[in-house]
Scaffold this motif. Structure first.
Motif, PDB file in Angstrom:
ATOM      1  N   TRP A 170      -7.082   8.312  -5.678  1.00 39.31           N
ATOM      2  CA  TRP A 170      -6.666   7.138  -4.956  1.00 39.31           C
ATOM      3  C   TRP A 170      -5.715   7.281  -3.546  1.00 39.31           C
ATOM      4  CZ3 TRP A 170      -0.759   7.044  -4.488  1.00 39.31           C
ATOM      5  CH2 TRP A 170      -0.075   8.493  -4.909  1.00 39.31           C
ATOM      6  N   ASP A 171      -5.423   5.845  -2.858  1.00 39.52           N
ATOM      7  CA  ASP A 171      -5.423   6.064  -1.793  1.00 39.52           C
ATOM      8  C   ASP A 171      -4.268   6.072  -2.012  1.00 39.52           C
ATOM      9  OD1 ASP A 171      -7.513   5.746  -0.575  1.00 39.52           O
ATOM     10  OD2 ASP A 171      -7.855   3.833  -0.851  1.00 39.52           O
ATOM     11  N   GLN A 172      -3.368   7.329  -1.467  1.00 42.13           N
ATOM     12  CA  GLN A 172      -1.846   6.368  -1.237  1.00 42.13           C
ATOM     13  C   GLN A 172      -0.921   5.385  -0.568  1.00 42.13           C
ATOM     14  OE1 GLN A 172       0.832   9.600  -1.860  1.00 42.13           O
ATOM     15  NE2 GLN A 172      -0.090  10.949  -1.287  1.00 42.13           N
ATOM     16  N   ARG A 173       0.501   4.920  -0.782  1.00 39.34           N
ATOM     17  CA  ARG A 173       0.664   3.931  -0.699  1.00 39.34           C
ATOM     18  C   ARG A 173       0.725   3.823   0.886  1.00 39.34           C
ATOM     19  NH1 ARG A 173       5.773   1.800  -1.613  1.00 39.34           N
ATOM     20  NH2 ARG A 173       5.835   2.669  -3.647  1.00 39.34           N
ATOM     21  N   SER A 174       0.170   2.550   1.422  1.00 35.72           N
ATOM     22  CA  SER A 174      -0.310   2.075   3.171  1.00 35.72           C
ATOM     23  C   SER A 174      -1.141   2.766   4.010  1.00 35.72           C
ATOM     24  CB  SER A 174       1.124   2.248   4.160  1.00 35.72           C
ATOM     25  OG  SER A 174       2.312   1.747   3.949  1.00 35.72           O
ATOM     26  N   HIS A 175      -2.558   3.061   2.426  1.00 32.78           N
ATOM     27  CA  HIS A 175      -3.138   4.193   3.365  1.00 32.78           C
ATOM     28  C   HIS A 175      -4.364   3.544   2.735  1.00 32.78           C
ATOM     29  CE1 HIS A 175      -0.144   7.609   4.804  1.00 32.78           C
ATOM     30  NE2 HIS A 175      -1.170   7.767   5.142  1.00 32.78           N
ATOM     31  N   GLY A 176      -5.928   3.944   3.583  1.00 35.31           N
ATOM     32  CA  GLY A 176      -7.054   3.682   2.593  1.00 35.31           C
ATOM     33  C   GLY A 176      -7.115   2.131   2.647  1.00 35.31           C
ATOM     34  N   ARG A 177      -7.432   1.505   0.715  1.00 32.61           N
ATOM     35  CA  ARG A 177      -7.759   0.461  -0.010  1.00 32.61           C
ATOM     36  C   ARG A 177      -6.163  -0.312   0.200  1.00 32.61           C
ATOM     37  NH1 ARG A 177     -11.942   3.312   0.809  1.00 32.61           N
ATOM     38  NH2 ARG A 177     -14.194   2.088   1.145  1.00 32.61           N
ATOM     39  N   SER A 178      -5.519   1.174  -0.066  1.00 33.23           N
ATOM     40  CA  SER A 178      -3.475   0.397  -1.416  1.00 33.23           C
ATOM     41  C   SER A 178      -2.768  -0.112  -0.690  1.00 33.23           C
ATOM     42  CB  SER A 178      -3.080   1.989  -1.261  1.00 33.23           C
ATOM     43  OG  SER A 178      -3.490   2.786  -2.252  1.00 33.23           O
ATOM     44  N   GLY A 179      -1.908  -1.239  -0.914  1.00 34.93           N
ATOM     45  CA  GLY A 179      -1.467  -1.787  -0.395  1.00 34.93           C
ATOM     46  C   GLY A 179      -0.087  -1.494   0.733  1.00 34.93           C
ATOM     47  N   ARG A 180      -0.420  -2.618   1.549  1.00 36.54           N
ATOM     48  CA  ARG A 180       1.205  -1.719   2.534  1.00 36.54           C
ATOM     49  C   ARG A 180       2.541  -1.792   2.432  1.00 36.54           C
ATOM     50  NH1 ARG A 180       3.672   0.383   6.203  1.00 36.54           N
ATOM     51  NH2 ARG A 180       4.333  -0.733   8.078  1.00 36.54           N
ATOM     52  N   GLY A 181       3.124  -0.916   1.845  1.00 37.34           N
ATOM     53  CA  GLY A 181       4.583  -0.718   1.087  1.00 37.34           C
ATOM     54  C   GLY A 181       5.344  -1.237   2.687  1.00 37.34           C
TER      55      GLY A 181
END
Length: 494
Positions: A235-246
């Motif tokens: 998984w991608d941490q928040r605001s990293h990779g393909r995860s959503g921007r916090g």
């Protein structure tokens, strides 16, 4: 599974012509041009250091009552001067390093980077979880059934046509490691055998959490080796990779990341035992999960691997620099990052303009033996880090000084555990891993020689082998950790 002979990489190596006089002259010319560029970069870096120190002497101190500490303006001036000088010395040293890199290494780098390497191109079944504040957390699952060839099936060499953005028909780079095409990691067959023997037990899921300014692709080699053997979630941490921007402008706490991990676990592995693997900030995330959800760890977590991470005390890390300069820099860095974040577009342009210096810094702080790292792997690490916007860097940075999770380690005591570190890690020094291992006396503690912070990229075979031992042991013993009832038994666990 190792592939030889018929791989595109092998074909490319076989097709390379013998080096002639023309090639030698061309290589010498390129080296000469690079040397001139390195000298100029070094000069600019020294000028930057001098200007920083001079500017500190003439700058106005923060107004009374501000965040500055010390004895008024003189103290602030001295700290800023020390910080500027320390950072300038590093910049100049990195630039000068380009002069000493052997020509053949630079030639390998050009060959590897001209043909798009497959690092970070492995993909799984996508999924999404929602964090408590609505941020979308992206993950991918590798199911064993999707890779029936067994361990390492995903590690074959790829042609550039299979890599987004590459030139169609181009072969994999000559001189690349075989497991872009990696050979089967020692112990993966044992993992597969243990999984096959665990008939009737709920399948175990291995969940990988990456570090600061990285994304799930940093696990490329381990992902390739594990495919077909065990169920894995990346998984991608928040605001990293393909995860959503916090939420923009809000600082991030390690505790919040622990709750993010819980959301991913509930979505991607609602039943069955799990093994948690965390690197750097990802390891801290795992500890935050244990601190906030000890009942979940007791019922569901069958094993843990903590790689190049820390349980606290990061405010004392000097990053291989003079301690006085680091202490001064640490006081001003949060404000500098906030200022840079407000001009993020300008900063990103500056990153591109100083690409050589940035690449040198990445190598220095990512690898323990940077001259021995395949240039394509070094470039891959650089791409991962530079993909994170400066405003995200600013939002996460304060969390590390506040991180303290030593007491949370007790939740993992008695479970199969691996604590691994590089002896040349400048970001989370090996002493931090030694303290973690001391708190988990049953853990296997591994200290890799001549290795830096990104051990999974620098020493993929060694990291893979130690993970395989942990997983084989965990799969054989995880029956007592499986939840007693079907459905989603983790929903009511604290």
């Amino acid at each position: 599974m190792s592939e030889t002979g018929g791989t595109p990489a092998a074909a490319a190596r076989g097709a390379r012509p013998a080096a002639g006089t023309t090639g030698a002259v061309a290589t010498g010319a390129v080296a000469a041009v690079e040397a001139v560029g390195a000298v100029e970069t070094a000069r600019r870096a020294w000028r930057t250091a001098t200007a920083a120190a001079e500017g500190a002497r003439t700058a106005q101190p923060p107004p009374s009552g501000g965040s500055g500490s010390g004895s008024g303006g003189a103290g602030w001036t001295r700290r800023a001067g020390l910080a500027g000088a320390a950072l300038g010395v590093v910049a100049a040293g990195v630039a000068l390093e380009r002069l000493t890199v052997h020509r053949t290494v630079r030639r390998k780098a050009r060959l590897a980077l001209d043909a798009a390497a497959p690092y970070g191109s492995l993909r799984g079944t996508p999924g999404r979880a929602l964090a408590e504040d609505g941020t979308e957390l992206y993950y991918e699952t590798d199911e064993p059934a999707d890779f029936p060839s067994g361990a390492g099936a995903g590690a074959r060499s790829k042609t550039a046509a299979e890599v987004p953005g590459a030139s169609p028909g181009a072969p994999a780079a000559a001189g690349m490691p075989e497991a872009a095409g990696m050979a089967e990691v020692a112990g993966m067959a044992e993992v597969a055998a243990a999984a096959d023997a665990a008939v009737g037990a709920e399948p175990l899921t291995v969940v990988f959490s990456h570090g600061y300014c990285l994304n799930q692709d940093v696990w490329h080699f381990q992902r390739a080796a594990l495919r077909g053997s065990v169920r894995c979630v990346y998984w991608d941490q928040r605001s990293h990779g393909r995860s959503g921007r916090g939420p923009v402008g809000e600082t991030v706490s390690i505790e919040l990341l622990g709750r993010d991990l819980r959301a991913v676990l509930d979505a991607a592995a609602p039943t069955g035992p799990v093994v948690l693997v965390g690197h750097s900030m990802g390891g801290m995330t795992v500890m935050a999960l244990a601190e906030q959800y000890p009942g979940y760890v007791a019922e569901r977590v069958a094993g843990v691997a903590l790689l190049g991470t820390s349980a606290g005390g990061l405010a004392q890390v000097t990053y291989g620099l003079p301690a006085a300069g680091v202490r001064a820099a640490r006081r001003v860095v949060p404000g500098v990052l906030r200022a840079l974040a407000s001009r993020s577009e300008l900063v990103e342009r500056g990153r591109r303009a100083t690409a050589d210096l940035f690449a040198g810094l990445v190598k220095r702080y990512s690898f323990g033996s940077p001259r021995e790292v395949d240039p394509a792997v070094a470039r891959f690490a650089e791409r991962l880090i530079e993909s994170v916007p400066v405003d995200v860097v600013a939002e996460f940075y304060p969390a590390f000084a506040e991180h303290e999770k030593s007491a949370a380690l007790a939740a993992f005591d008695g479970r199969p555990a691996l604590v691994l570190a590089g002896d040349r890690d400048l970001l989370t020094p090996s002493e931090h891993s030694e303290r973690i291992a001391a708190a988990l006396p049953r853990a296997a503690f591994v200290l890799l020689e001549a290795t830096g912070h990104l051990a999974m990229l620098e020493r993929p075979d060694e990291v893979g082998a130690h993970l395989a031992r942990l997983l084989a042991r965990t799969i054989r013993t995880h029956g007592s950790t499986a939840p007693p009832a079907p459905g989603n038994p983790s929903a009511d666990l604290p």
